[in-house]
Design an enzyme around this catalytic site. Structure first.
Site, PDB file in Angstrom:
ATOM      1  N   ALA A  21       0.843  -1.285   0.079  1.00 33.81           N
ATOM      2  CA  ALA A  21       0.117   0.181  -0.033  1.00 33.81           C
ATOM      3  C   ALA A  21       0.812   1.151  -0.183  1.00 33.81           C
ATOM      4  O   ALA A  21       2.004   1.068   0.374  1.00 33.81           O
ATOM      5  CB  ALA A  21      -0.816   0.068   1.266  1.00 33.81           C
ATOM      6  N   GLN A  63       1.144   3.655   2.180  1.00 29.59           N
ATOM      7  CA  GLN A  63       1.848   3.978   3.382  1.00 29.59           C
ATOM      8  C   GLN A  63       2.246   2.506   4.029  1.00 29.59           C
ATOM      9  O   GLN A  63       2.404   2.137   5.211  1.00 29.59           O
ATOM     10  CB  GLN A  63       0.639   4.358   4.412  1.00 29.59           C
ATOM     11  CG  GLN A  63       0.607   5.827   4.176  1.00 29.59           C
ATOM     12  CD  GLN A  63       1.791   6.562   4.456  1.00 29.59           C
ATOM     13  OE1 GLN A  63       2.627   6.166   5.001  1.00 29.59           O
ATOM     14  NE2 GLN A  63       1.949   8.008   3.793  1.00 29.59           N
ATOM     15  N   SER A  64       2.964   1.771   3.287  1.00 29.33           N
ATOM     16  CA  SER A  64       3.164   0.197   3.598  1.00 29.33           C
ATOM     17  C   SER A  64       4.506   0.390   4.457  1.00 29.33           C
ATOM     18  O   SER A  64       5.680   1.106   4.164  1.00 29.33           O
ATOM     19  CB  SER A  64       3.759  -0.554   2.450  1.00 29.33           C
ATOM     20  OG  SER A  64       4.540  -1.661   2.794  1.00 29.33           O
ATOM     21  N   ASN A  65       4.494  -0.044   5.726  1.00 27.23           N
ATOM     22  CA  ASN A  65       5.560  -0.152   6.602  1.00 27.23           C
ATOM     23  C   ASN A  65       6.524  -1.209   6.132  1.00 27.23           C
ATOM     24  O   ASN A  65       7.724  -1.005   6.374  1.00 27.23           O
ATOM     25  CB  ASN A  65       5.069  -0.674   7.984  1.00 27.23           C
ATOM     26  CG  ASN A  65       4.093   0.569   8.709  1.00 27.23           C
ATOM     27  OD1 ASN A  65       4.408   1.328   8.618  1.00 27.23           O
ATOM     28  ND2 ASN A  65       3.194  -0.102   9.146  1.00 27.23           N
ATOM     29  N   ALA A 103       7.378  -1.944   2.796  1.00 29.14           N
ATOM     30  CA  ALA A 103       8.190  -1.412   1.689  1.00 29.14           C
ATOM     31  C   ALA A 103       9.136  -0.500   2.445  1.00 29.14           C
ATOM     32  O   ALA A 103      10.282  -0.540   1.875  1.00 29.14           O
ATOM     33  CB  ALA A 103       7.001  -0.441   0.858  1.00 29.14           C
TER      34      ALA A 103
END
Ligand SMILES: *Cc1c(COP(=O)(O)O)cnc(C)c1O
Length: 308
Positions: free
Chosen positions: A69, A71-73, A75
């Site tokens: 997403a 706001q992927s943590n 990534a």
């Protein structure tokens, strides 16, 4: 235990005032601080990356690619992990650039990752295309799965379960947020399904089937999952009233900052389980703090809190 990216174990801390607040005895509730996993702002994804990045290095990877997403943590932490071992990273993110300007994306940029916005295209289709382009340019891409979740990644949470056995030998319940499912799968494989209460956050459809499949590969016959789906609310990332209360409860009883997308829903699920009698006073309970603080600053609640 691998120490490629961070140092282990993480602390286990008591939360006596929060325990009483949600209807447990002061001694009952402990927080597993997996938000304190050093690297790149911390969070649960670092444990999975210990295993998936080690495998990518064994394979000779020069650039890590992953998906998530906006706001992927995961990534953000893949970008940090790449830097920690001297590699580059490409992050394939849902949506488009114009929609986001803060939180994890700021850190992705700081870490010097290349961001590819997938719009409405399936993330893995775009990731495969990026991998082909890198190969054509003479690089060796290492594909890290969505959320870091695979049998290899989930082994990071077998590691966490082993730490918990030492830190809290009398534990009865471990409560954890569920996104892509690898965290819960690793815990269940080591502690048994009866010990772990997963709280779904709506990140994917049918997490139960995915977790069952992973557990079967890690440790067949671990039992039937305890998975609550009642805290998702209108959807992934949408802050429910119960999650908002949980966020405030943790902050105001213990100075413990949770995140709106995952850990606040995990505490809301734990609170509901206590109210229903599924978790009872006198039962040693561990809430896994899986991190996500950068995501709070990328969420609408950050501006709303500042304006109060
Ligand atoms: C990804 C994530 C989770 C969920 O972990 P999964 O292994 O994907 O289920 C929980 N909390 C935070 C903060 C996360 O970033």
């Amino acid at each position: 235990m691998k120490q490629l990216l961070s140092s282990w174990p993480t602390p286990l801390e008591p939360a006596p005032r929060l325990a009483e607040r949600i209807g447990l005895r002061p001694d009952d509730l402990w927080i597993k601080r997996d938000d304190l996993t050093g690297l790149g702002g911390g969070g649960n994804k670092v444990r999975k990356l210990e295993h998936t990045v080690a495998a990518a290095l064994d394979d000779g990877a020069t650039t890590l690619i992953t998906t998530g997403a906006a706001q992927s943590n995961h990534a953000r932490l893949t970008a940090a992990a790449a830097r920690r071992v001297g590699l580059d990273a490409v992050l394939v993110l849902r949506g488009d650039h114009a929609a986001v300007s803060s939180g994890n994306v700021s850190l992705d940029r700081l870490l010097g990752a290349r961001l590819v916005w997938a719009g409405d295209e399936p993330l893995d289709v775009v990731a495969a295309r990026v991998a082909d382009e890198l190969t054509a340019a003479g690089q060796r891409p290492g594909l890290i799965p969505f959320g870091g979740t695979s049998v290899v990644g989930a082994r990071g949470y077998v590691d966490c379960a082993l730490e918990l056995r030492e830190q809290a030998p009398d534990l009865v319940h471990v409560v954890v947020a569920v996104g892509s499912g690898g965290t819960m799968a690793g815990l269940v494989a080591e502690l048994g399904a009866h010990t772990v209460l997963g709280v779904d956050t709506g990140a994917m459809t049918d997490p139960g089937a995915r977790i069952t499949e992973l557990v079967e590969q890690l440790r067949p016959g671990s039992g039937e999952l305890r998975l609550r789906t009642d805290q998702v609310g209108p959807g992934y990332g949408v802050l429910t009233a119960a999650a908002r209360t949980a966020l405030e409860d943790a902050a105001r009883t213990e100075g413990l900052v949770l995140d709106p997308v995952y850990t606040a829903k995990a505490l809301a699920g734990l609170t509901a389980a206590v109210a229903e009698g599924a978790i009872r006073p006198g039962e040693r309970t561990v809430l896994v703090h899986t991190g996500g603080l950068p995501g709070l600053f990328g969420h609408a609640i950050a501006a709303e809190l500042a304006s109060l």
